[in-house]
Motif scaffolding. Structure first.
Motif, PDB file in Angstrom:
ATOM      1  N   TYR A 134     -27.400  -7.250  25.935  1.00 46.17           N
ATOM      2  CA  TYR A 134     -26.205  -8.400  26.416  1.00 46.17           C
ATOM      3  C   TYR A 134     -26.711  -8.577  28.067  1.00 46.17           C
ATOM      4  CZ  TYR A 134     -23.682  -6.837  22.308  1.00 46.17           C
ATOM      5  OH  TYR A 134     -23.244  -6.435  21.162  1.00 46.17           O
ATOM      6  N   ASP A 135     -27.603  -7.587  28.528  1.00 46.58           N
ATOM      7  CA  ASP A 135     -27.793  -7.933  30.009  1.00 46.58           C
ATOM      8  C   ASP A 135     -28.849  -8.934  30.163  1.00 46.58           C
ATOM      9  OD1 ASP A 135     -28.258  -7.536  32.508  1.00 46.58           O
ATOM     10  OD2 ASP A 135     -29.067  -5.621  32.617  1.00 46.58           O
ATOM     11  N   PRO A 136     -28.160 -10.108  30.879  1.00 48.79           N
ATOM     12  CA  PRO A 136     -29.453 -11.248  31.163  1.00 48.79           C
ATOM     13  C   PRO A 136     -30.469 -11.102  31.924  1.00 48.79           C
ATOM     14  CG  PRO A 136     -27.135 -11.522  32.173  1.00 48.79           C
ATOM     15  CD  PRO A 136     -26.996 -10.515  31.321  1.00 48.79           C
ATOM     16  N   HIS A 137     -30.321  -9.952  32.846  1.00 49.67           N
ATOM     17  CA  HIS A 137     -31.361  -9.502  33.701  1.00 49.67           C
ATOM     18  C   HIS A 137     -32.456  -8.421  33.067  1.00 49.67           C
ATOM     19  CE1 HIS A 137     -27.737 -10.200  36.811  1.00 49.67           C
ATOM     20  NE2 HIS A 137     -28.615 -11.322  36.572  1.00 49.67           N
ATOM     21  N   LYS A 156     -38.048 -12.605  21.795  1.00 44.54           N
ATOM     22  CA  LYS A 156     -36.793 -12.952  22.065  1.00 44.54           C
ATOM     23  C   LYS A 156     -36.186 -12.444  20.851  1.00 44.54           C
ATOM     24  CE  LYS A 156     -36.914 -14.027  26.398  1.00 44.54           C
ATOM     25  NZ  LYS A 156     -36.120 -13.476  27.306  1.00 44.54           N
ATOM     26  N   ILE A 157     -34.894 -12.092  20.676  1.00 40.33           N
ATOM     27  CA  ILE A 157     -34.147 -11.889  19.474  1.00 40.33           C
ATOM     28  C   ILE A 157     -33.017 -12.683  19.516  1.00 40.33           C
ATOM     29  CG2 ILE A 157     -35.127  -9.559  19.023  1.00 40.33           C
ATOM     30  CD1 ILE A 157     -32.332  -8.322  20.111  1.00 40.33           C
ATOM     31  N   GLN A 158     -32.261 -12.643  18.214  1.00 37.63           N
ATOM     32  CA  GLN A 158     -30.854 -13.373  18.145  1.00 37.63           C
ATOM     33  C   GLN A 158     -30.872 -14.640  18.845  1.00 37.63           C
ATOM     34  OE1 GLN A 158     -27.885 -12.571  16.369  1.00 37.63           O
ATOM     35  NE2 GLN A 158     -29.420 -11.108  15.354  1.00 37.63           N
ATOM     36  N   VAL A 159     -31.726 -15.675  18.650  1.00 35.50           N
ATOM     37  CA  VAL A 159     -31.960 -16.836  19.263  1.00 35.50           C
ATOM     38  C   VAL A 159     -30.812 -17.804  18.134  1.00 35.50           C
ATOM     39  CG1 VAL A 159     -33.147 -18.764  19.822  1.00 35.50           C
ATOM     40  CG2 VAL A 159     -34.070 -16.424  20.106  1.00 35.50           C
ATOM     41  N   LEU A 160     -29.921 -18.066  18.591  1.00 33.81           N
ATOM     42  CA  LEU A 160     -28.841 -18.848  17.877  1.00 33.81           C
ATOM     43  C   LEU A 160     -29.476 -20.167  17.426  1.00 33.81           C
ATOM     44  CD1 LEU A 160     -25.450 -17.901  19.701  1.00 33.81           C
ATOM     45  CD2 LEU A 160     -26.648 -16.977  17.487  1.00 33.81           C
ATOM     46  N   ASP A 161     -29.581 -20.642  16.024  1.00 34.39           N
ATOM     47  CA  ASP A 161     -29.830 -21.604  15.602  1.00 34.39           C
ATOM     48  C   ASP A 161     -31.247 -22.140  16.121  1.00 34.39           C
ATOM     49  OD1 ASP A 161     -27.614 -22.613  14.311  1.00 34.39           O
ATOM     50  OD2 ASP A 161     -26.607 -22.665  16.296  1.00 34.39           O
ATOM     51  N   GLY A 162     -32.225 -21.004  16.357  1.00 37.28           N
ATOM     52  CA  GLY A 162     -33.461 -21.332  16.984  1.00 37.28           C
ATOM     53  C   GLY A 162     -34.369 -22.011  15.900  1.00 37.28           C
ATOM     54  N   LEU A 234     -29.207 -18.267  34.650  1.00 34.28           N
ATOM     55  CA  LEU A 234     -29.082 -17.769  33.349  1.00 34.28           C
ATOM     56  C   LEU A 234     -27.604 -17.282  33.283  1.00 34.28           C
ATOM     57  CD1 LEU A 234     -30.145 -17.151  30.599  1.00 34.28           C
ATOM     58  CD2 LEU A 234     -30.893 -15.250  31.567  1.00 34.28           C
ATOM     59  N   ALA A 235     -27.090 -16.375  34.071  1.00 32.47           N
ATOM     60  CA  ALA A 235     -25.725 -15.819  34.179  1.00 32.47           C
ATOM     61  C   ALA A 235     -24.732 -16.900  33.783  1.00 32.47           C
ATOM     62  CB  ALA A 235     -25.504 -14.924  35.320  1.00 32.47           C
ATOM     63  N   ARG A 236     -24.833 -17.990  35.000  1.00 32.02           N
ATOM     64  CA  ARG A 236     -23.800 -19.064  34.945  1.00 32.02           C
ATOM     65  C   ARG A 236     -23.985 -19.848  33.838  1.00 32.02           C
ATOM     66  NH1 ARG A 236     -24.884 -23.354  39.145  1.00 32.02           N
ATOM     67  NH2 ARG A 236     -22.818 -23.747  38.805  1.00 32.02           N
ATOM     68  N   VAL A 237     -24.925 -20.037  33.055  1.00 24.76           N
ATOM     69  CA  VAL A 237     -25.053 -20.712  31.532  1.00 24.76           C
ATOM     70  C   VAL A 237     -24.345 -19.739  30.695  1.00 24.76           C
ATOM     71  CG1 VAL A 237     -26.417 -21.285  29.840  1.00 24.76           C
ATOM     72  CG2 VAL A 237     -27.247 -21.870  32.261  1.00 24.76           C
ATOM     73  N   ASP A 367     -20.192  -7.989  23.643  1.00 24.45           N
ATOM     74  CA  ASP A 367     -19.166  -7.203  23.011  1.00 24.45           C
ATOM     75  C   ASP A 367     -17.928  -6.944  23.856  1.00 24.45           C
ATOM     76  OD1 ASP A 367     -19.764  -4.745  23.989  1.00 24.45           O
ATOM     77  OD2 ASP A 367     -20.516  -3.943  22.024  1.00 24.45           O
ATOM     78  N   ALA A 368     -16.834  -6.344  23.480  1.00 27.44           N
ATOM     79  CA  ALA A 368     -15.688  -6.229  24.265  1.00 27.44           C
ATOM     80  C   ALA A 368     -15.946  -5.126  25.351  1.00 27.44           C
ATOM     81  CB  ALA A 368     -14.549  -5.853  23.496  1.00 27.44           C
TER      82      ALA A 368
END
Length: 381
Positions: A134-137, A156-162, A234-237, A367-368
Motif C-alpha cells: 500500500y505504500d505509494p512511495h 504492477k499488481i492489483q491494477v483494478l479493471d486493468g 499520486l498520494a493526492r489521487v 487496510d485498517a
C-alpha cells in the motif's frame, strides 16, 4: 458537522437507489462471475450511468462533467455499494480520471476527461508493486529517458479493471531509491503499446484486476502526467479515491446489515424469532454502532474534500474513514454470515457476496492497520 443530505442529494439518492434495484441484481453478479466475463462489468450499464451524469459528477463542466462535489458523488457511490455493482467508478473516475484532473495538462484533460464523462473511455491506475504493501512511495518500476521519450521497465499488481482499460496511468521512478517520496512520475500509456502486457485476474469478490508487465515499453514525452519526479500527485489521487471507496463500502455494509436484521426478524427457532435472543441482540447493536460511526467518518471525509482543505487534512480524514470502514465492514460481513447460520455459508445466499466484498474492499487502497499507522505518523507519533 452536518450529517444530513440536502434536498437535491436526497433526490439523487432516490434516483440512484431505484436504478440499482431495477437494473442490477446480485443474480447479475453471479452471471458475470460464472461466465468469467472479460470486463467483469456491463458496458451497456456503464453507458446508462454516464447518461445520468454519474461518471462526470466531480469532473469540470468544461470537460463534459457536472462540476459537483464529493458529497454528491458519495450519494451515488453509497447506492452503488448497496447493490455491489462492479462497474468501474473507482478505477476509471476516482483513480484514473482524478489523476488526469489533478495532474494533467490542459491538452491531456481535453483528450481524456470528456470521454470518461461520456462513458466512452475506461482508465486504470497501476501503482501497487510486489512487496509495496500500500505504500505509494515504494516504486521499483523504472522510467529512463530514451531518445525523445521514455522507456519503462517493471511490474504492477492489483491494477483494478486493468484488463478493460483504454488507458493506463502508471507510476514509475525517474530518480531516487525504491522507497523515496520524490522521484516518482506518472505516465499515461496505451495497453496495446509495444512492451506492455496485461494478465487478467479475478479478485475474491469477482471484480476484475490485472498484472501489468512493462518490458522496455516506449512512451513519448507527452505521456508524462504532471511534473517529472516531483510533487505529491499520486498520494493526492489515492486519498481522494480512498474517500470515494469508503462511501461504496458504507453502502455495502448498510445493505448487509439490513439483510441480517431482516433474517433475525423472520427466522423462527423454538417458536420465536431468533432476533429475540439477547445474545444476538447485543451483536446486532454492535453492528449498528460500528455502522453509524463509519457513516460519520465517511461524511466527514467527503466534507473535508469539498471544503478544499490542505493535503494533510485530506490524508487524515481519508485514513480515518478507511480504517473505520474496513473494520466495520468486516465485522458486519462476518456477523451476517454467522447469524444466517448454515445458509450463510452457501453460494446461493446473497449474504456471502457481501462478506467477499468486505474482504476485498478492506485491502483496497490500504487496510485498517496501514491507515491507523499512517494517522499516527501524520500526528507525529
Amino acid at each position: 458537522m452536518d450529517l444530513v443530505l440536502s434536498e437535491e442529494q436526497e433526490l439523487l439518492q432516490h434516483t440512484t437507489r431505484e436504478f440499482v434495484a431495477r437494473r442490477s441484481s446480485l443474480k447479475r453478479l453471479r452471471t458475470l462471475r460464472d461466465a468469467a466475463d472479460p470486463d467483469g462489468f456491463s458496458r451497456e450499464l456503464w453507458g446508462e450511468m454516464a447518461r445520468l451524469g454519474w461518471t462526470g459528477i466531480i469532473l469540470p463542466e468544461e470537460h463534459g462533467g457536472l462540476g459537483l462535489g464529493y458529497r454528491d458523488l458519495m450519494v451515488v457511490m453509497e447506492e452503488l455499494g448497496r447493490g455491489l455493482m462492479p462497474e468501474p467508478m473507482l478505477s476509471t473516475v476516482l483513480l484514473g480520471a482524478n489523476a488526469i484532473l489533478l495532474g494533467g495538462s490542459d491538452a491531456q484533460r481535453r483528450e481524456h476527461l470528456p470521454t470518461v464523462a461520456a462513458g466512452e473511455r475506461f482508465l486504470a491506475l497501476a501503482w501497487q508493486e510486489p512487496g509495496s504493501r500500500y505504500d505509494p512511495h515504494h516504486v521499483e518500476t523504472r522510467a529512463e529517458r530514451a531518445g525523445g521519450g521514455w522507456r519503462l521497465r517493471g511490474e504492477k499488481i492489483q491494477v483494478l479493471d486493468g484488463a478493460a482499460a483504454d488507458r493506463l496511468v502508471v507510476s514509475a521512478r525517474t530518480a531516487g531509491g525504491a522507497r523515496d517520496a520524490d522521484g516518482i512520475t506518472l505516465f499515461v500509456i496505451r495497453p496495446d503499446a509495444p512492451g506492455v502486457a496485461l494478465e487478467r485476474q479475478m479478485r475474491v469478490d469477482s471484480r476484475g484486476a490485472a498484472l501489468l508487465h512493462l518490458a522496455d515499453a516506449r512512451v513519448e514525452t507527452d505521456a508524462v502526467l504532471g511534473q517529472v519526479g516531483g510533487g505529491p500527485l499520486l498520494a493526492r489521487v489515492l486519498d481522494r479515491a480512498t474517500v470515494g471507496l469508503t462511501a461504496e463500502m458504507l453502502g455495502s455494509m448498510s445493505a448487509a446489515f439490513a439483510m441480517t436484521i431482516d433474517y433475525l426478524r423472520t427466522r423462527i427457532q423454538f417458536d420465536v424469532p431468533i432476533g429475540s435472543f439477547q445474545a444476538l441482540k447485543h451483536r446486532a447493536v454492535r453492528m449498528f454502532v460500528e455502522l453509524e460511526l463509519a457513516r460519520s467518518a465517511v461524511m466527514h471525509a467527503h466534507r473535508v474534500l469539498d471544503e478544499g482543505r490542505d493535503d494533510t487534512a485530506v490524508a487524515r480524514a481519508a485514513s480515518l474513514a478507511k480504517a473505520r470502514c474496513s473494520d466495520a465492514f468486516l465485522l458486519i460481513g462476518n456477523e451476517g454470515v454467522q447469524m444466517h447460520g448454515g445458509i450463510g455459508m452457501t453460494d446461493e445466499h446473497d449474504i456471502g457476496f457481501f462478506l467477499k466484498r468486505a474482504r476485498a474492499a478492506q485491502l483496497t487502497c490500504g487496510d485498517a492497520a496501514w491507515h491507523r499507522d499512517r494517522m499516527a505518523r501524520l500526528d507525529g507519533y
